[in-house]
Design a protein around this motif. Structure first.
Motif, PDB file in Angstrom:
ATOM      1  N   GLU B 314      -9.390  38.771   9.095  1.00  0.00           N
ATOM      2  CA  GLU B 314      -8.477  39.357   8.126  1.00  0.00           C
ATOM      3  C   GLU B 314      -9.062  40.687   7.644  1.00  0.00           C
ATOM      4  O   GLU B 314     -10.271  40.837   7.507  1.00  0.00           O
ATOM      5  CB  GLU B 314      -8.324  38.406   6.931  1.00  0.00           C
ATOM      6  N   ILE B 315      -8.181  41.655   7.397  1.00  0.00           N
ATOM      7  CA  ILE B 315      -8.630  42.914   6.807  1.00  0.00           C
ATOM      8  C   ILE B 315      -8.082  43.003   5.392  1.00  0.00           C
ATOM      9  O   ILE B 315      -6.867  42.946   5.184  1.00  0.00           O
ATOM     10  CB  ILE B 315      -8.155  44.140   7.618  1.00  0.00           C
ATOM     11  N   LEU B 316      -9.003  43.112   4.426  1.00  0.00           N
ATOM     12  CA  LEU B 316      -8.564  43.387   3.060  1.00  0.00           C
ATOM     13  C   LEU B 316      -8.793  44.881   2.824  1.00  0.00           C
ATOM     14  O   LEU B 316      -9.915  45.367   2.900  1.00  0.00           O
ATOM     15  CB  LEU B 316      -9.366  42.563   2.046  1.00  0.00           C
ATOM     16  N   GLY B 317      -7.713  45.590   2.570  1.00  0.00           N
ATOM     17  CA  GLY B 317      -7.828  47.032   2.323  1.00  0.00           C
ATOM     18  C   GLY B 317      -7.958  47.283   0.831  1.00  0.00           C
ATOM     19  O   GLY B 317      -7.300  46.629   0.030  1.00  0.00           O
ATOM     20  N   VAL B 318      -8.855  48.216   0.476  1.00  0.00           N
ATOM     21  CA  VAL B 318      -8.982  48.576  -0.929  1.00  0.00           C
ATOM     22  C   VAL B 318      -8.445  49.991  -1.098  1.00  0.00           C
ATOM     23  O   VAL B 318      -8.987  50.946  -0.538  1.00  0.00           O
ATOM     24  CB  VAL B 318     -10.445  48.506  -1.410  1.00  0.00           C
ATOM     25  N   ALA B 319      -7.350  50.110  -1.846  1.00  0.00           N
ATOM     26  CA  ALA B 319      -6.774  51.425  -2.108  1.00  0.00           C
ATOM     27  C   ALA B 319      -7.216  51.876  -3.491  1.00  0.00           C
ATOM     28  O   ALA B 319      -7.546  51.052  -4.347  1.00  0.00           O
ATOM     29  CB  ALA B 319      -5.256  51.365  -2.033  1.00  0.00           C
ATOM     30  N   GLY B 320      -7.214  53.167  -3.715  1.00  0.00           N
ATOM     31  CA  GLY B 320      -7.584  53.675  -5.021  1.00  0.00           C
ATOM     32  C   GLY B 320      -7.983  55.133  -4.926  1.00  0.00           C
ATOM     33  O   GLY B 320      -8.377  55.608  -3.864  1.00  0.00           O
ATOM     34  N   VAL B 321      -7.859  55.842  -6.061  1.00  0.00           N
ATOM     35  CA  VAL B 321      -8.302  57.225  -6.117  1.00  0.00           C
ATOM     36  C   VAL B 321      -9.828  57.215  -6.132  1.00  0.00           C
ATOM     37  O   VAL B 321     -10.437  56.305  -6.691  1.00  0.00           O
ATOM     38  CB  VAL B 321      -7.737  57.900  -7.391  1.00  0.00           C
ATOM     39  N   ALA B 322     -10.439  58.228  -5.514  1.00  0.00           N
ATOM     40  CA  ALA B 322     -11.905  58.283  -5.422  1.00  0.00           C
ATOM     41  C   ALA B 322     -12.551  58.111  -6.786  1.00  0.00           C
ATOM     42  O   ALA B 322     -12.049  58.582  -7.790  1.00  0.00           O
ATOM     43  CB  ALA B 322     -12.340  59.624  -4.828  1.00  0.00           C
ATOM     44  N   GLY B 323     -13.678  57.418  -6.810  1.00  0.00           N
ATOM     45  CA  GLY B 323     -14.442  57.286  -8.050  1.00  0.00           C
ATOM     46  C   GLY B 323     -13.943  56.188  -8.967  1.00  0.00           C
ATOM     47  O   GLY B 323     -14.231  56.183 -10.157  1.00  0.00           O
ATOM     48  N   ASN B 324     -13.196  55.238  -8.431  1.00  0.00           N
ATOM     49  CA  ASN B 324     -12.744  54.124  -9.261  1.00  0.00           C
ATOM     50  C   ASN B 324     -13.538  52.857  -8.991  1.00  0.00           C
ATOM     51  O   ASN B 324     -13.096  51.762  -9.316  1.00  0.00           O
ATOM     52  CB  ASN B 324     -11.249  53.881  -9.066  1.00  0.00           C
ATOM     53  N   GLY B 325     -14.699  53.010  -8.380  1.00  0.00           N
ATOM     54  CA  GLY B 325     -15.569  51.855  -8.174  1.00  0.00           C
ATOM     55  C   GLY B 325     -15.709  51.453  -6.715  1.00  0.00           C
ATOM     56  O   GLY B 325     -16.422  50.501  -6.406  1.00  0.00           O
ATOM     57  N   GLN B 326     -15.079  52.219  -5.808  1.00  0.00           N
ATOM     58  CA  GLN B 326     -15.121  51.857  -4.382  1.00  0.00           C
ATOM     59  C   GLN B 326     -16.553  51.863  -3.848  1.00  0.00           C
ATOM     60  O   GLN B 326     -16.978  50.927  -3.186  1.00  0.00           O
ATOM     61  CB  GLN B 326     -14.286  52.846  -3.540  1.00  0.00           C
ATOM     62  N   ARG B 327     -17.266  52.963  -4.132  1.00  0.00           N
ATOM     63  CA  ARG B 327     -18.613  53.092  -3.593  1.00  0.00           C
ATOM     64  C   ARG B 327     -19.510  51.983  -4.148  1.00  0.00           C
ATOM     65  O   ARG B 327     -20.253  51.348  -3.415  1.00  0.00           O
ATOM     66  CB  ARG B 327     -19.188  54.461  -3.965  1.00  0.00           C
ATOM     67  N   GLU B 328     -19.379  51.751  -5.450  1.00  0.00           N
ATOM     68  CA  GLU B 328     -20.216  50.735  -6.087  1.00  0.00           C
ATOM     69  C   GLU B 328     -19.932  49.356  -5.496  1.00  0.00           C
ATOM     70  O   GLU B 328     -20.860  48.571  -5.267  1.00  0.00           O
ATOM     71  CB  GLU B 328     -19.966  50.721  -7.603  1.00  0.00           C
ATOM     72  N   LEU B 329     -18.659  49.072  -5.219  1.00  0.00           N
ATOM     73  CA  LEU B 329     -18.295  47.776  -4.653  1.00  0.00           C
ATOM     74  C   LEU B 329     -18.996  47.578  -3.300  1.00  0.00           C
ATOM     75  O   LEU B 329     -19.640  46.554  -3.062  1.00  0.00           O
ATOM     76  CB  LEU B 329     -16.771  47.688  -4.499  1.00  0.00           C
ATOM     77  N   ALA B 330     -18.874  48.594  -2.453  1.00  0.00           N
ATOM     78  CA  ALA B 330     -19.501  48.486  -1.129  1.00  0.00           C
ATOM     79  C   ALA B 330     -21.011  48.322  -1.259  1.00  0.00           C
ATOM     80  O   ALA B 330     -21.618  47.514  -0.563  1.00  0.00           O
ATOM     81  CB  ALA B 330     -19.175  49.721  -0.296  1.00  0.00           C
ATOM     82  N   GLU B 331     -21.606  49.073  -2.168  1.00  0.00           N
ATOM     83  CA  GLU B 331     -23.058  49.038  -2.294  1.00  0.00           C
ATOM     84  C   GLU B 331     -23.561  47.700  -2.852  1.00  0.00           C
ATOM     85  O   GLU B 331     -24.605  47.211  -2.434  1.00  0.00           O
ATOM     86  CB  GLU B 331     -23.543  50.195  -3.172  1.00  0.00           C
ATOM     87  N   VAL B 332     -22.838  47.133  -3.798  1.00  0.00           N
ATOM     88  CA  VAL B 332     -23.259  45.850  -4.351  1.00  0.00           C
ATOM     89  C   VAL B 332     -23.208  44.773  -3.257  1.00  0.00           C
ATOM     90  O   VAL B 332     -24.134  43.990  -3.100  1.00  0.00           O
ATOM     91  CB  VAL B 332     -22.388  45.437  -5.561  1.00  0.00           C
TER      92      VAL B 332
END
Lengths: 308, 538
Positions: B314-332
């Motif tokens: 399954e692919i869960l896509g995460v949409a959002g404007v840059a800087g809304n926590g995307q990078r932090e989510l991936a890093e955690v």
């Protein structure tokens, strides 16, 4: 001994000791702001100390001696600039090499030139500033210093203004942060770096001359005793800003001055320990203040056009 | 244009400079402001530009299109004085010129906005704009005067930006505006924009389009360089010139062109814009994230109570404007940032705050956002990069030693399987193009056969061919049963690739939608934080 006499002596000596460190550190601030780390300061200082001593000894003219020290620092800094900017050698290696060379070469030349004698030059007397030097405590402490000390204090004020208030200062800061950004608006990155590095060498040169002409009125091997390294530490402690650098150099000077008084006071304390105190304090101050990163982003990185 | 002491020597024109300065008077709309004739530039082994003719008129938007390696960058660097052509001539407003450096280009009214912004992060906007220019106050900085001029420009062109802000405080879109102001401040009549939309979010792209139009209306000639996002090129430009392998393959009036036609010229074959996708066959839950909280680099809350799960295949896509926590989510999830609360489970095993190596062992693959900084070591060879995470285990390691033969075989296999364009396995990563760097990362991560793959901006800045390849590979992995977390600022990518879509806004999940039911408008509104869907678990 009254408190007044103690304080006057403490502050006066503090400034006297801080002068060479302040000069070298301000020069290094410019070099590092432009992206060039110069670990050769110690070597430049001692080579300049040697040349200024020899010239003064031969000519009897301390101004010529100062000039010799200035030129020596400038030439050595030019070598460092050429190595790290044009040939793009590792800046740490080039700087360390110059320090090792300077320490050894100065002793070697001194012994071959003066044999085993311990010659001395006349001490270059301080200049009291009229009126101001009459103020109690502050007067004798601050305004009966040597010309080079006044120059160092003026240099710290001018550097602050130059770095943060002029277009040239902005250019230097940019070259040290993002040389590619400077290049794309037509700034000659290498030229800026050369000039800043050489300026740093000139200041180290004056610092070295000051040691022989004003402080020790003589030369002996290893006489800089790590002052060049302290200057580099003070730049880091000073977060690459002249005002903090001034504070750092003065702090070292005052602690050292205090330590000298401590030795003279007759309190039973090992002189080796006492001598260590200012260095120890510098280390502690560095640990406390130096934790956050303020260093120029492009420090130590040679600039090549078009590299990622 | 006046420059200060540090700057390079004066421009040489091959003909006489007219009275009143070279750029006296504005170009009339429609007047050809720059013309390049027969530009040829050779590099060892390649002809980067082969007899290229190119011209732009005042008030015109003339896009230059081409894949990575088509010769766009070389042409642009020639236009901006960074490179000198081997053959060919450049005319600015009918006059032949020789540009030796960017300073000459600036003096001729040519400005450029680089893809990797040329800004100094700790400095203010104003300091960045006036860098290298003479000040009206002699050697003293005239920050107040500059601020006023920046505000004027900002109003005239709709370039909203705070002159006192430090660059590091600004978003990518704002930084781009600073770059545009920087060029306009220097009197640029011709504006070269290098991949202007590559790093922008959809709302920022819209705003940029408006700015570009306004610049054209004011009589500027605008030259955007583009590798992807063809619809925007269509929407905005008057003319398009397409390069392929250093040659002009087509010159098209945008009015008359179709998107598929542009893509065909660019790639040299038909390109599929819709992705063929098999129906998902989700299995058991592989990745589970429960009430995750984390801080940003500045110590502010970046993730607030994030929960979701992803199943096998399954692919869960995460949409959002840059800087809304995307990078932090991936890093955690990858163990590169501490979770201050909450849990991350892989296959039911708690991996929260474990060292990255442990998490990798549990079956995580990670394609980081910053492929040059975090994804690869640019000074290492392809072969070395390919074993970064596995170098200490067999077959690559034998005891304490690395087996170069195994490493080499592995690298050669990956190069072949993932079409990495490189002379050999010993080529430094530094010498690879963006698309090939990403192929290398993908190859490395997939070669470990991960159970979970976190892909952060996997196709950002890549050309059509590479994008297509990466997306196909991701779908292939999904069909093999990998659980994929796809984080992307490209909304089209999220919409077309995902099985379910989660929308991140200020560190919170605004809702999770099944992809087939999600509408762009709805997701767009959630990206702006407008509406919260009730949690939907498929």
């Amino acid at each position: 001994m009254s408190l007044e006499v103690f304080l006057t002596g403490l502050i006066a000596a503090g400034f006297r000791i801080a002068t060479p460190i302040l000069l070298a550190a301000l020069g290094e601030t410019f070099a590092e702001r432009s992206g060039i780390l110069n670990l050769g300061i110690e070597g430049m200082m001692i080579m300049s100390a040697f040349t200024s001593f020899s010239v003064t000894y031969d000519t009897g003219n301390p101004t010529l001696g100062l000039l010799a020290g200035l030129i020596t620092g400038g030439v050595m800094a030019f070598i460092h600039a050429f190595m790290s900017i044009t040939i793009k050698v590792d800046q740490i290696v080039s700087g360390l090499a110059l320090t090792i060379l300077g320490l050894a070469l100065s002793t070697f030349l001194f012994i071959s030139y003066f044999k085993r004698t311990q010659p001395a030059v006349e001490i270059w007397e301080p200049t009291a500033i009229p009126v101001l030097s009459q103020i109690p405590i502050i007067g004798p402490a601050l305004f009966q210093q040597h010309v080079i000390t006044y120059f160092a204090i003026i240099l710290f004020i001018v550097s602050t203004w130059f770095l943060f208030g002029t277009t040239w200062g902005l250019t230097i800061r940019t070259v040290g942060e993002n040389p590619a950004a400077a290049d794309t608006v037509g700034i000659r990155v290498e030229r800026v770096r050369y000039l800043c590095t050489i300026f740093g060498g000139l200041m180290a040169g004056i610092a070295g001359a000051y040691l022989t002409l004003v402080v020790f009125n003589s030369f002996f091997g290893g006489m800089t005793a790590g002052r060049g390294w302290i200057a580099i530490a003070v730049v880091i402690f000073g977060r690459w800003t002249p005002s903090w650098v001034f504070g750092g150099a003065l702090f070292f000077g005052l602690v050292d001055s205090f330590q000298l008084r401590l030795q003279a006071s007759g309190i039973p304390i090992s002189p080796q320990f006492s001598l260590m105190i200012p260095y120890l304090f510098t280390l502690i101050a560095l640990i406390i203040v130096g934790r956050k990163r303020y260093a120029p982003a492009a420090l130590c990185i040679p600039y090549r056009r078009g590299e990622r | 244009m006046n420059h200060d002491f540090w700057a390079v020597e004066k421009l040489t024109l091959t003909s006489q400079t007219p009275e009143g300065g070279f750029y006296a008077g504005r170009a009339k709309p429609g007047e050809t402001v720059i013309e390049m004739r027969g530009i040829t530039k050779r590099f060892p082994g390649v002809v980067a530009n082969d007899d290229i003719d190119f011209d732009v008129k005042a008030g015109e938007i003339h896009a230059l299109l081409g894949e990575n390696g088509a010769g766009k960058t070389t042409l642009m660097n020639i236009m901006y004085g960074l490179l000198q052509p081997d053959e060919g001539e450049i005319y600015v407003r009918g006059r032949k010129v020789v540009m030796r450096s960017p300073k000459d280009a600036i003096a001729l009214g040519i400005g450029m906005v680089h893809q990797h912004f040329m800004l100094v992060e700790p400095h203010t906007v104003t300091e960045n704009v006036i860098l290298g220019l003479k000040s009206p106050k002699g050697i003293l900085l005239d920050l107040e005067g500059a601020k006023r001029r920046i505000e004027e420009l900002s109003k005239k062109y709709g370039l909203k930006v705070d002159p006192d802000a430090k660059i590091w405080q600004l978003s990518v879109g704002e930084r781009q505006r600073v770059e545009i102001i920087k060029a306009l401040y220097r009197g640029a009549q011709i504006l070269i924009l290098d991949e202007p939309t590559a790093v922008l979010t959809p709302p920022e792209v819209k705003e940029l389009m408006a700015i570009i139009r306004r610049m054209a209306e004011q009589g500027h000639a605008v030259v955007p360089f583009i590798t992807h996002k063809l619809p925007e090129v269509m929407a905005i430009s008057d003319r398009v010139t397409i390069l392929r392998r250093g040659k002009v393959v087509a010159r098209i009036r945008t009015k008359d062109a179709r998107e598929s036609e542009l893509a065909r010229h660019m790639v040299g074959r038909e390109v599929l814009f819709t992705i063929e996708k098999n129906p998902a066959k989700p299995g058991r839950v592989v990745l589970e994230v429960r009430n995750l909280k984390a801080l940003s680099d500045r110590g502010l809350p970046a993730l607030k109570n994030v929960s979701f799960s992803i199943r096998e295949g399954e692919i869960l896509g995460v949409a959002g404007v840059a800087g809304n926590g995307q990078r932090e989510l991936a890093e955690v999830i990858a163990g590169l940032r501490r979770a201050v609360a909450g849990r991350v489970l892989i296959d039911g095993r708690d991996v929260t705050n474990l060292p990255p190596r442990e998490i990798i062992k549990q079956g995580l693959g990670h394609i980081p956002e910053d492929r040059m900084g975090m994804g690869l070591i640019l000074d290492f060879s392809i072969a070395e990069n390919a074993i970064l995470e596995t170098h200490s285990s067999p077959p690559f390691a034998r005891g304490w030693f690395i087996d170069p033969q195994e490493v080499g075989k592995h690298a050669e296999r990956l190069i072949k399987e993932f079409n990495i364009m490189a002379p050999s396995k010993d080529t430094l990563a530094n010498h690879l193009s963006g698309g090939n760097l990403q192929r290398l990362i993908l190859a490395r991560e997939l070669s470990r056969e991960p159970k979970v793959l976190v892909a952060n901006q996997p196709t950002r800045g890549l050309d059509v061919g590479a994008t297509e390849f990466i997306r196909r590979k991701l779908l292939e992995q999904r069909d093999r049963g990998v659980a994929i977390l796809l984080i992307s600022e490209d909304l089209d990518e999220v919409m077309s690739m995902s099985d379910r879509i989660a929308v991140l806004y200020e560190g919170e999940i605004m809702g999770i939608l099944p992809a087939e039911k999600a509408k762009v408008e709805e997701v767009g509104m959630m990206m702006a934080g407008a509406r919260r869907q009730t949690e939907f678990e498929a």
